[in-house]
Design a protein around this motif. Structure first.
Motif, PDB file in Angstrom:
ATOM      1  N   ARG A 179       0.749   1.440 -11.091  1.00 28.19           N
ATOM      2  CA  ARG A 179      -0.680   1.748 -10.964  1.00 28.19           C
ATOM      3  C   ARG A 179      -0.933   2.502  -9.658  1.00 28.19           C
ATOM      4  NH1 ARG A 179      -3.284  -3.300 -10.436  1.00 28.19           N
ATOM      5  NH2 ARG A 179      -5.138  -2.022 -10.234  1.00 28.19           N
ATOM      6  N   GLU A 180      -2.063   3.222  -9.623  1.00 27.60           N
ATOM      7  CA  GLU A 180      -2.338   4.088  -8.475  1.00 27.60           C
ATOM      8  C   GLU A 180      -3.448   3.578  -7.572  1.00 27.60           C
ATOM      9  OE1 GLU A 180      -2.993   7.937 -10.104  1.00 27.60           O
ATOM     10  OE2 GLU A 180      -0.939   8.142 -10.833  1.00 27.60           O
ATOM     11  N   GLY A 181      -4.055   2.463  -7.889  1.00 24.86           N
ATOM     12  CA  GLY A 181      -5.085   1.920  -7.020  1.00 24.86           C
ATOM     13  C   GLY A 181      -6.482   2.402  -7.394  1.00 24.86           C
ATOM     14  N   ASN A 182      -7.466   1.627  -6.985  1.00 30.70           N
ATOM     15  CA  ASN A 182      -8.864   1.895  -7.314  1.00 30.70           C
ATOM     16  C   ASN A 182      -9.468   2.851  -6.292  1.00 30.70           C
ATOM     17  OD1 ASN A 182     -11.726   1.633  -7.779  1.00 30.70           O
ATOM     18  ND2 ASN A 182     -11.250  -0.231  -8.922  1.00 30.70           N
ATOM     19  N   ARG A 183     -10.027   3.974  -6.768  1.00 29.25           N
ATOM     20  CA  ARG A 183     -10.615   4.978  -5.863  1.00 29.25           C
ATOM     21  C   ARG A 183     -12.056   4.666  -5.475  1.00 29.25           C
ATOM     22  NH1 ARG A 183      -8.895  11.244  -6.525  1.00 29.25           N
ATOM     23  NH2 ARG A 183      -6.631  10.957  -6.420  1.00 29.25           N
TER      24      ARG A 183
ATOM     25  N   LYS B 293     -12.981   7.687   0.276  1.00 29.28           N
ATOM     26  CA  LYS B 293     -13.503   7.404  -1.054  1.00 29.28           C
ATOM     27  C   LYS B 293     -13.645   8.635  -1.941  1.00 29.28           C
ATOM     28  CE  LYS B 293     -16.997   4.636  -3.372  1.00 29.28           C
ATOM     29  NZ  LYS B 293     -18.177   3.757  -3.211  1.00 29.28           N
ATOM     30  N   GLY B 294     -13.005   8.547  -3.098  1.00 27.67           N
ATOM     31  CA  GLY B 294     -13.029   9.637  -4.061  1.00 27.67           C
ATOM     32  C   GLY B 294     -11.891  10.622  -3.889  1.00 27.67           C
ATOM     33  N   LYS B 295     -11.192  10.580  -2.731  1.00 18.55           N
ATOM     34  CA  LYS B 295     -10.106  11.526  -2.478  1.00 18.55           C
ATOM     35  C   LYS B 295      -8.729  10.923  -2.764  1.00 18.55           C
ATOM     36  CE  LYS B 295     -10.426  15.069  -0.551  1.00 18.55           C
ATOM     37  NZ  LYS B 295     -10.465  16.464  -1.051  1.00 18.55           N
ATOM     38  N   GLY B 296      -8.604   9.616  -2.590  1.00 18.88           N
ATOM     39  CA  GLY B 296      -7.315   8.987  -2.793  1.00 18.88           C
ATOM     40  C   GLY B 296      -7.457   7.489  -2.923  1.00 18.88           C
ATOM     41  N   SER B 297      -6.333   6.813  -3.109  1.00 17.63           N
ATOM     42  CA  SER B 297      -6.345   5.371  -3.252  1.00 17.63           C
ATOM     43  C   SER B 297      -4.978   4.808  -2.889  1.00 17.63           C
ATOM     44  CB  SER B 297      -6.725   4.978  -4.687  1.00 17.63           C
ATOM     45  OG  SER B 297      -5.786   5.488  -5.612  1.00 17.63           O
ATOM     46  N   PHE B 298      -4.922   3.469  -2.762  1.00 18.30           N
ATOM     47  CA  PHE B 298      -3.674   2.796  -2.449  1.00 18.30           C
ATOM     48  C   PHE B 298      -3.625   1.485  -3.217  1.00 18.30           C
ATOM     49  CE2 PHE B 298      -6.634   0.716   0.354  1.00 18.30           C
ATOM     50  CZ  PHE B 298      -6.206  -0.600   0.383  1.00 18.30           C
ATOM     51  N   ILE B 299      -2.422   0.967  -3.365  1.00 18.37           N
ATOM     52  CA  ILE B 299      -2.226  -0.360  -3.932  1.00 18.37           C
ATOM     53  C   ILE B 299      -0.997  -0.973  -3.279  1.00 18.37           C
ATOM     54  CG2 ILE B 299      -0.920   0.597  -5.897  1.00 18.37           C
ATOM     55  CD1 ILE B 299      -1.921  -1.784  -7.555  1.00 18.37           C
TER      56      ILE B 299
ATOM     57  N   LYS C 162       1.934   1.852  -3.343  1.00 21.43           N
ATOM     58  CA  LYS C 162       1.738   3.207  -3.843  1.00 21.43           C
ATOM     59  C   LYS C 162       0.441   3.757  -3.278  1.00 21.43           C
ATOM     60  CE  LYS C 162       1.936   6.004  -8.056  1.00 21.43           C
ATOM     61  NZ  LYS C 162       2.164   5.987  -9.529  1.00 21.43           N
ATOM     62  N   ALA C 163       0.481   5.040  -2.929  1.00 22.83           N
ATOM     63  CA  ALA C 163      -0.712   5.721  -2.429  1.00 22.83           C
ATOM     64  C   ALA C 163      -0.766   7.116  -3.035  1.00 22.83           C
ATOM     65  CB  ALA C 163      -0.695   5.803  -0.900  1.00 22.83           C
ATOM     66  N   ASN C 164      -1.974   7.600  -3.232  1.00 21.23           N
ATOM     67  CA  ASN C 164      -2.144   8.971  -3.710  1.00 21.23           C
ATOM     68  C   ASN C 164      -3.324   9.604  -2.992  1.00 21.23           C
ATOM     69  OD1 ASN C 164      -4.663   9.110  -5.784  1.00 21.23           O
ATOM     70  ND2 ASN C 164      -3.702   7.085  -5.855  1.00 21.23           N
ATOM     71  N   TYR C 165      -3.263  10.917  -2.832  1.00 15.17           N
ATOM     72  CA  TYR C 165      -4.336  11.619  -2.124  1.00 15.17           C
ATOM     73  C   TYR C 165      -4.492  13.018  -2.698  1.00 15.17           C
ATOM     74  CZ  TYR C 165      -7.478  12.772   1.699  1.00 15.17           C
ATOM     75  OH  TYR C 165      -8.586  13.105   2.424  1.00 15.17           O
ATOM     76  N   THR C 166      -5.739  13.397  -2.945  1.00 20.42           N
ATOM     77  CA  THR C 166      -6.056  14.725  -3.469  1.00 20.42           C
ATOM     78  C   THR C 166      -6.233  15.696  -2.306  1.00 20.42           C
ATOM     79  OG1 THR C 166      -7.124  13.756  -5.411  1.00 20.42           O
ATOM     80  CG2 THR C 166      -7.631  16.058  -4.905  1.00 20.42           C
ATOM     81  N   LEU C 167      -5.315  16.649  -2.179  1.00 16.65           N
ATOM     82  CA  LEU C 167      -5.373  17.619  -1.085  1.00 16.65           C
ATOM     83  C   LEU C 167      -6.389  18.714  -1.353  1.00 16.65           C
ATOM     84  CD1 LEU C 167      -1.534  18.010  -0.487  1.00 16.65           C
ATOM     85  CD2 LEU C 167      -3.126  16.517   0.725  1.00 16.65           C
ATOM     86  N   GLY C 168      -6.627  18.992  -2.595  1.00 13.34           N
ATOM     87  CA  GLY C 168      -7.563  20.029  -2.993  1.00 13.34           C
ATOM     88  C   GLY C 168      -7.715  20.016  -4.496  1.00 13.34           C
ATOM     89  N   GLU C 169      -8.385  21.013  -5.022  1.00 12.69           N
ATOM     90  CA  GLU C 169      -8.615  21.054  -6.462  1.00 12.69           C
ATOM     91  C   GLU C 169      -7.314  21.150  -7.247  1.00 12.69           C
ATOM     92  OE1 GLU C 169     -10.992  23.802  -9.755  1.00 12.69           O
ATOM     93  OE2 GLU C 169     -11.269  24.158  -7.613  1.00 12.69           O
TER      94      GLU C 169
END
Length: 785
Positions: free
Chosen positions: A238-242, A266-272, A311-318
């Motif tokens: 899982r990628e975590g709640n944004r 908030k809204g750009k990435g998440s962690f778990i 696990k962590a994810n982050y949106t760098l751009g579109e």
């Protein structure tokens, strides 16, 4: 003046009458691409989610990462996005250019009407895909099923699917379509896991709170997977709640779990972050302390395991997104006595993965990742002033790039490249004494490098015929030894009508690393060994065919698959082989061939209050090792069944939602017993020193061919109740009853000596059965805040 004033109007009128309709028609005929991702409210990817335009009768399904792409004509469309267990999303779009959208689905909770619609769509997708021999298990489903000691295990859930056998009572090992346990490729977010077991195979290393889903491929392997012969187990975390911080966990009979997740910017990435630990050792240590003054008391060894997922994810751009995954797990077994004898045994995995997703256009995106995988065990022994250590290790550094291109509705193209650098620590030995008079050691290491290139095309030839072809070029190098080969893959689906499909597939696979073990189970002391010198790569081919039916207005999917698989360069060992710290380990191998075939029947229901499946497998597995390398081979070169050969395997799984708070679950398993080798009789040896005496000669067993005896059939019923509590139904009590009718299944059989009480002479032998688990109830408290 008159000319200047009136000339534009006739031209404008002529343009309107003659040209405008053509432009409008051209605009309507324009084809644009709608692409993006489908995710849940907690930012989890939803593989298999449908993105459909009902008015056009077209749509697509999201891939394993939640990505989708569909070509649509310009204009206004109503898009319906659906997935099992989530609320259906309807969006009106005016498509005038290529567009990328990300859809977020909310959990449906107890809205069963939504589940009915979405379940039908999912079964229809399974009917229409070219892929066959694939099993998908979501963690929601796994958490409802009864579990041993209440410990939810996604690999044990896979054992309830047809064609997949367990290694023995309660174990999480997988034996797929006649293949051995080392022929399964186990991936955690693209990183390889070498030993996916805790507690000597009783539990898997995958924490249920951190896992999103698992896909197991047993035939028709996609070209992006390789390196093993029998199956691919693709686990996604899982990628975590944004949107908000959430804590989940559980307190069970033998372990506790805790997970915390939330947004990053908030809204750009998440962690778990998710952790789990058993607490056998807490009770055993307390018991040992309470009896430490008793000279007759034998201390109980320490044992516990723990694992940590992050696990962590982050949106760098579109167009860019980063994903970082980490796993650390250890099993720790220790025994410390007051007599100066200490024994410690530690083993476990360390895994890391960094993935970058880049979208070039709505039709083209790429995933690039680097991973590290490390598995090791260390055994240390201390007796008075003497220390002894034994260990083994394998470390991989890998990189891969995968492209996906959708030029139109008819083609889905995939291509990529990957490489792995291996370090095989096949044996480490050290021994020393505290006075320094003894000090020696040995450390045996090998290196290997493997790589692969692949390409595939999923081609929709017509509404009825869909084809998928792929080619994988692989190579492996270790020292002065180089190997390589082409691995073609092909599969096809032909729809007889909207409710019936025929499918077929073929795959050729190479395996360049081998598990060195003399046991049928996966043990922590098993050693991985590269293809080198006389140890050539294992090779297998598999053909399979099947038919699928959608029944009961789309509520049921019935499939029947047959397969035949044959392999070369299968590995076994000489009798009395020296496996540990042996610099010439390749000389202990013998090589042979294998073949297996069977029929798998599967009925599945995924909608309504009552869901579940029934699976039945009729299968045969064979091996043959001819006389070679100074040995008689196995069974003097005659064919034999491996010990995991099971003729019959029946599983029934039922999940029933009684009301908003109560779910009832049950699973039943029936399989043919394991194969083993038992002595046919014994003869007495006398008048030889050490062989007894003439009145009571030493009995020597007479063994028949290998695996010539089958244990009694194995069957078991597990029951479970999940009761939701709390005003928001975010807590539950899960009661599991393992082996509900207390079946005493055979774990192994041994012979006990029967002696005459008066003379003490041996008069016979009595076979005795050892059973592992009686009826075991367990209660687990789970929460989510």
């Amino acid at each position: 003046m008159f000319f200047k004033f009136f000339t534009p109007y006739p031209l404008l009128l002529l343009f309107t009458v003659l040209v405008s309709p053509r432009l409008a028609a051209a605009q309507e005929a324009a084809i644009f691409t709608l692409s993006g991702t489908v995710r849940g409210a907690r930012n989890e990817a939803l593989p298999g989610a449908s993105v459909a335009v009902p008015a056009l009768g077209t749509g697509t399904a999201a891939d394993s990462l939640g990505h989708f792409s569909v070509s649509l004509p310009a204009g206004r469309h109503q898009v319906v996005v659906a997935f099992v267990g989530y609320q259906q999303l309807i969006r009106d779009l005016n498509l005038t250019k290529n567009q990328r959208l990300n859809f977020t689905l909310e959990e449906s909770g107890n809205e069963l009407d939504e589940v009915v619609v979405e379940g039908s769509v999912t079964l229809e997708q399974k009917l229409k895909t070219t892929q066959m021999g694939v099993e998908h298990v979501g963690i929601r489903e796994a958490k409802l099923l009864p579990a041993l000691f209440g410990e939810v295990d996604i690999l044990k859930t896979l054992q309830l699917k047809p064609g997949i056998q367990s290694g023995g009572e309660g174990t999480s090992g997988l034996f797929v379509r006649g293949g051995s346990s080392d022929q399964n490729l186990v991936l955690l977010d693209n990183a390889l896991v070498y030993n996916p077991n805790h507690l000597f195979g009783l539990f898997s290393v995958f924490n249920s709170d951190a896992v999103q889903s698992v896909d197991l491929y047993k035939s028709g392997f996609p070209a992006q997977f390789g390196g093993r012969l029998s199956s691919v187990v693709d686990v996604k975390l899982r990628e975590g709640n944004r949107q908000r911080n959430v804590a989940t966990g559980g307190i069970g009979l033998i372990s506790s779990r805790f997970t915390y997740e939330g947004p990053i910017n908030k809204g750009k990435g998440s962690f778990i972050v998710s952790g789990r630990r058993t607490y056998f050792d807490i009770f055993t240590r307390a018991l040992n302390r309470a009896n430490e003054d008793d000279p007759e008391y034998s201390p109980i060894p320490d044992y516990y395991f723990y694992d940590l997922n992050a696990k962590a994810n982050y949106t760098l751009g579109e167009k860019d997104q980063l994903f970082l995954t980490g796993y650390l797990g250890r099993d720790i077994f220790g025994f410390n006595s007051t007599g100066g004898f200490d024994f410690n045994f530690t083993w476990g995995n360390t895994v890391g993965s960094l993935r970058w997703n880049h979208v070039f256009s709505p039709k083209l995106f790429v995933n690039s990742s680097v991973t590290i995988s490390d598995y090791k065990y260390d055994l240390t022994n201390k007796l008075d002033q003497f220390n002894f250590g034994l260990g083994s290790r394998i470390t991989d550094y890998s990189g891969r790039t995968d492209f996906e291109y959708t030029p139109n509705d008819r083609h889905l193209l995939k291509a990529g490249a990957m490489f792995t650098q291996h370090k095989f620590g096949v044996g480490r030995l050290d021994a020393n004494s505290s006075d320094g008079r003894i000090n020696f050691g040995s450390d045996i290491n090998y290196y290997g490098l493997d790589g692969a290139l692949y390409a595939s095309d999923n081609y929709k030839a017509s509404e009825k015929l869909q084809l998928e072809g792929g080619l994988r070029l692989t190579g492996f190098s270790s020292g002065n030894n180089q190997y390589g080969g082409l691995e073609p893959r092909a599969s096809a689906r032909y729809s007889l009508n909207d409710r019936t499909s025929l499918k077929a597939s073929y795959a050729l696979m190479y395996q360049y690393v081998h598990l060195v073990t003399n046991s049928g189970a996966s043990l922590p002391t098993d050693i991985w060994y590269p293809s080198r010198l006389s140890v050539k790569p294992q090779r297998s081919q598999q053909v399979s065919g099947g038919v699928s039916f959608l029944l009961g207005q789309g509520k049921y999917l019935l499939t029947n698959e047959v397969y035949y698989k044959w392999g070369q360069n299968q590995v076994d060992f000489k009798d009395g082989a020296q496996l540990f710290v042996n610099p010439e380990l390749d000389a202990e191998f013998i090589f042979g061939k294998s073949w297996s075939y069977g029929n798998e029947l599967y009925l599945e229901k995924k909608s309504g209050k009552t869901t579940g499946w029934i699976g039945y497998t009729l299968a045969w597995s064979w091996r043959n090792f001819q006389p070679q390398r100074g040995t008689l081979g196995v069974n003097n070169g005659t064919d034999f069944h491996p010990n995991y050969d099971r003729r019959h395997n029946l599983t029934v799984v039922v999940l029933h939602q009684l009301n908003a708070r109560i779910n009832l679950t049950a699973s039943f398993i029936y399989t043919s017993g394991n194969l083993t080798t038992l002595p046919l009789g014994r003869f007495g040896v006398q008048d030889i020193p050490g062989s007894g005496n003439s009145l009571d000669p030493r009995p020597v067993p007479i063994y028949p061919d290998r695996n010539s005896y089958r244990l009694i059939p194995y069957h078991r019923l597990d029951l479970g109740v999940v009761y939701k509590i709390g005003s928001r139904l975010n807590q539950d009590l899960t009661l599991s009853i393992y082996n509900a009718y207390n079946r005493r299944n055979a774990y192994f059989v041994f012979f006990d000596t029967v002696k005459d009480k008066a003379t003490g002479r041996t008069t016979g032998f009595q076979a005795k059965q050892v059973s592992l688990f009686p009826v075991i109830p367990s209660l687990t408290y789970n929460f989510r805040f």
